[in-house]
Design a protein around this motif. Structure first.
Motif, PDB file in Angstrom:
ATOM      1  N   ASP A 176       0.833  -1.205   0.000  1.00  0.00           N
ATOM      2  CA  ASP A 176       0.000   0.000   0.000  1.00  0.00           C
ATOM      3  C   ASP A 176       0.871   1.260   0.000  1.00  0.00           C
ATOM      4  O   ASP A 176       0.556   2.249  -0.666  1.00  0.00           O
ATOM      5  CB  ASP A 176      -0.933  -0.009   1.219  1.00  0.00           C
ATOM      6  CG  ASP A 176      -2.022   1.039   1.104  1.00  0.00           C
ATOM      7  OD1 ASP A 176      -2.675   1.122   0.031  1.00  0.00           O
ATOM      8  OD2 ASP A 176      -2.221   1.801   2.063  1.00  0.00           O
ATOM      9  N   LYS A 177       1.975   1.196   0.730  1.00  0.00           N
ATOM     10  CA  LYS A 177       2.918   2.333   0.762  1.00  0.00           C
ATOM     11  C   LYS A 177       3.524   2.577  -0.632  1.00  0.00           C
ATOM     12  O   LYS A 177       3.621   3.710  -1.099  1.00  0.00           O
ATOM     13  CB  LYS A 177       4.039   1.987   1.766  1.00  0.00           C
ATOM     14  CG  LYS A 177       4.803   3.133   2.314  1.00  0.00           C
ATOM     15  CD  LYS A 177       5.686   2.659   3.469  1.00  0.00           C
ATOM     16  CE  LYS A 177       6.495   3.786   4.046  1.00  0.00           C
ATOM     17  NZ  LYS A 177       5.740   4.983   4.433  1.00  0.00           N
ATOM     18  N   THR A 180       0.907   3.947  -3.224  1.00  0.00           N
ATOM     19  CA  THR A 180       0.398   5.308  -2.992  1.00  0.00           C
ATOM     20  C   THR A 180       1.518   6.347  -2.905  1.00  0.00           C
ATOM     21  O   THR A 180       1.252   7.516  -2.622  1.00  0.00           O
ATOM     22  CB  THR A 180      -0.459   5.366  -1.704  1.00  0.00           C
ATOM     23  OG1 THR A 180       0.317   4.882  -0.605  1.00  0.00           O
ATOM     24  CG2 THR A 180      -1.713   4.514  -1.834  1.00  0.00           C
ATOM     25  N   ARG A 262      -5.044   1.185  -4.147  1.00  0.00           N
ATOM     26  CA  ARG A 262      -4.868   0.921  -2.715  1.00  0.00           C
ATOM     27  C   ARG A 262      -4.777  -0.590  -2.503  1.00  0.00           C
ATOM     28  O   ARG A 262      -5.220  -1.383  -3.354  1.00  0.00           O
ATOM     29  CB  ARG A 262      -6.065   1.458  -1.902  1.00  0.00           C
ATOM     30  CG  ARG A 262      -6.240   2.954  -1.903  1.00  0.00           C
ATOM     31  CD  ARG A 262      -5.064   3.723  -1.319  1.00  0.00           C
ATOM     32  NE  ARG A 262      -4.626   3.297  -0.007  1.00  0.00           N
ATOM     33  CZ  ARG A 262      -5.063   3.796   1.159  1.00  0.00           C
ATOM     34  NH1 ARG A 262      -5.975   4.750   1.158  1.00  0.00           N
ATOM     35  NH2 ARG A 262      -4.575   3.364   2.310  1.00  0.00           N
ATOM     36  N   THR A 265      -5.151  -4.225   3.787  1.00  0.00           N
ATOM     37  CA  THR A 265      -4.056  -4.734   4.618  1.00  0.00           C
ATOM     38  C   THR A 265      -4.493  -5.762   5.656  1.00  0.00           C
ATOM     39  O   THR A 265      -3.638  -6.326   6.349  1.00  0.00           O
ATOM     40  CB  THR A 265      -3.327  -3.573   5.337  1.00  0.00           C
ATOM     41  OG1 THR A 265      -4.298  -2.779   6.006  1.00  0.00           O
ATOM     42  CG2 THR A 265      -2.554  -2.719   4.348  1.00  0.00           C
ATOM     43  N   THR A 273      -5.661  -5.687  -4.442  1.00  0.00           N
ATOM     44  CA  THR A 273      -5.323  -4.381  -5.019  1.00  0.00           C
ATOM     45  C   THR A 273      -6.611  -3.775  -5.560  1.00  0.00           C
ATOM     46  O   THR A 273      -7.314  -4.417  -6.351  1.00  0.00           O
ATOM     47  CB  THR A 273      -4.289  -4.524  -6.156  1.00  0.00           C
ATOM     48  OG1 THR A 273      -4.656  -5.622  -6.997  1.00  0.00           O
ATOM     49  CG2 THR A 273      -2.891  -4.761  -5.623  1.00  0.00           C
ATOM     50  N   GLY A 286     -10.742   7.061   0.667  1.00  0.00           N
ATOM     51  CA  GLY A 286      -9.635   6.103   0.557  1.00  0.00           C
ATOM     52  C   GLY A 286      -8.769   6.342  -0.663  1.00  0.00           C
ATOM     53  O   GLY A 286      -7.572   6.069  -0.633  1.00  0.00           O
ATOM     54  N   TRP A 287      -9.369   6.822  -1.761  1.00  0.00           N
ATOM     55  CA  TRP A 287      -8.620   6.960  -3.013  1.00  0.00           C
ATOM     56  C   TRP A 287      -8.351   8.417  -3.383  1.00  0.00           C
ATOM     57  O   TRP A 287      -7.578   8.692  -4.281  1.00  0.00           O
ATOM     58  CB  TRP A 287      -9.354   6.242  -4.162  1.00  0.00           C
ATOM     59  CG  TRP A 287      -9.278   4.771  -4.005  1.00  0.00           C
ATOM     60  CD1 TRP A 287      -8.362   3.945  -4.594  1.00  0.00           C
ATOM     61  CD2 TRP A 287     -10.085   3.953  -3.159  1.00  0.00           C
ATOM     62  NE1 TRP A 287      -8.563   2.659  -4.163  1.00  0.00           N
ATOM     63  CE2 TRP A 287      -9.619   2.636  -3.288  1.00  0.00           C
ATOM     64  CE3 TRP A 287     -11.152   4.202  -2.309  1.00  0.00           C
ATOM     65  CZ2 TRP A 287     -10.181   1.573  -2.590  1.00  0.00           C
ATOM     66  CZ3 TRP A 287     -11.731   3.148  -1.619  1.00  0.00           C
ATOM     67  CH2 TRP A 287     -11.239   1.849  -1.763  1.00  0.00           C
ATOM     68  N   LYS A 290      -4.756  10.518  -3.857  1.00  0.00           N
ATOM     69  CA  LYS A 290      -3.684   9.528  -4.072  1.00  0.00           C
ATOM     70  C   LYS A 290      -3.227   9.666  -5.526  1.00  0.00           C
ATOM     71  O   LYS A 290      -4.027   9.996  -6.404  1.00  0.00           O
ATOM     72  CB  LYS A 290      -4.188   8.098  -3.835  1.00  0.00           C
ATOM     73  CG  LYS A 290      -4.718   7.861  -2.422  1.00  0.00           C
ATOM     74  CD  LYS A 290      -3.618   7.939  -1.391  1.00  0.00           C
ATOM     75  CE  LYS A 290      -4.164   7.676   0.007  1.00  0.00           C
ATOM     76  NZ  LYS A 290      -3.313   8.225   1.056  1.00  0.00           N
TER      77      LYS A 290
END
Ligand code: BDR
Ligand code: CA
Length: 319
Positions: A176-177, A180, A262, A265, A273, A286-287, A290
């Motif tokens: 995720d890191k 993004t 995203r 997790t 994904t 959430g998106w 980004k």
């Protein structure tokens, strides 16, 4: 112009195919292999990367990286897919070479800073080394040429859960890191890699044309291709990791969508994904804010297969 690439890898049978494809491609200069846990423990992936490094026509140093994910427990190693040795249980002799003393994460940071705008990072395993590098040196996001990862699935199912692909679930927090971060990223996931199949007839032809590299590939693929036959009933292995290298050689082999990605997790969807088409607004968060990344969603499968077989059959001369 030749692209300078660092291959972050967990060899792995298809990693071996990808790395030899890169070694044999004049468009690419592999400046290092960095290793991570994944298909095998990191000590084994380092030993395997050292074996593979001997098949390049130029020196390729190997740097050992992370042995565990950033937050989750280490997943089980898939010995039923890649063998306990990562090469299909072929008992290949160890290399006499040693890994460099520098850690993989430090090597990645140092090279990206020393060569601004020039390094392409290629990730073929869980994204822990890249996640750690971003954590320790966020400035590298603005300095890489591009990041090309094998991982994830957008419009198709996962391969280790109904929604998760193996490399992403291996370290979902790192993934995720990485997805993004504000760096140019291309996701080469199961949508395209599962379309291209390499058969035993293909690997036998490669071994006949190019015995020096082909023997290891043929023997390693034997076990891997049997897994695909027995588990999925298909007559060849999926060309996962080599597809990232094919993208770097010729991006016109793929069709691309753009938008934020995203990664879930935890919970049932861990490792999924989740792609949001660029510009689409949602009432659930959430998106937003980004960065848009690139996702390969279609592939010219015959051209990728032809490229792989051609390059693996014709190594550069050692003179
Ligand atoms: C990915 O997982 C590993 O098993 C392969 O080497 C590839 O990188 C495919 O899901
Ligand atoms: Ca891999």
């Amino acid at each position: 112009m030749t692209k300078k690439i660092i291959i972050d890898t967990d060899p792995g049978v298809d990693d071996a195919l990808a790395i030899m494809l890169a070694f044999n491609s004049p468009e690419l200069n592999v400046i290092g292999l960095t290793t991570v846990f994944g298909n095998v423990a990191v000590e084994r992936s380092t030993a395997n990367a050292l074996i593979l490094s001997e098949f390049a026509s130029y020196p390729v140093p190997v740097y050992q990286g992370q042995g565990t994910p950033m937050q989750r427990d280490t997943p089980n190693y898939p010995d039923f897919v890649h063998g306990a040795d990562g090469f299909g249980n072929i008992d290949w002799p160890a290399s006499d070479k040693q890994a460099e003393s520098q850690n993989a994460v430090d090597f990645i940071i140092q090279q990206v800073r020393a060569n601004p705008g020039q390094i392409s990072l290629v990730a073929l395993g869980p994204l822990t080394n890249l996640g750690k590098a971003l954590e320790q040196a966020p400035d590298i996001a603005g300095l890489v040429e591009e990041v090309v990862i094998m991982g994830g699935a957008v419009h198709t199912s996962g391969n280790v859960s109904p929604v998760a692909e193996a490399n992403i679930i291996g370290d979902p927090h790192a993934a995720d890191k990485v997805m993004t971060a504000r760096w140019p990223l291309v996701m080469v996931g199961l949508d395209v890699t599962s379309q291209v199949l390499l058969s035993k007839e293909h690997t036998a032809a490669i071994a006949e044309a190019n015995p020096r590299q082909g023997e290891l590939l043929y023997r390693a693929c034997d076990f891997y291709i049997d897994y695909y036959r027995d588990e999925l009933g298909i007559p060849g292995c999926m060309v996962h990791d080599p597809s990232t290298i094919a993208y770097l050689i010729d991006s016109s082999l793929f069709e691309i969508l753009s938008g934020p990605i995203r990664v879930a997790t935890d919970g049932l969807a861990m490792g999924q994904t989740i792609f949001a088409p660029a510009g689409r607004r949602y009432p659930y968060p959430g998106w937003e804010n980004k960065p848009n990344q690139q996702v390969c969603f279609k592939v010219d499968k015959q051209r990728v297969l032809d490229l792989l077989i051609d390059r693996l059959s014709h190594p550069p001369s050692l003179d």
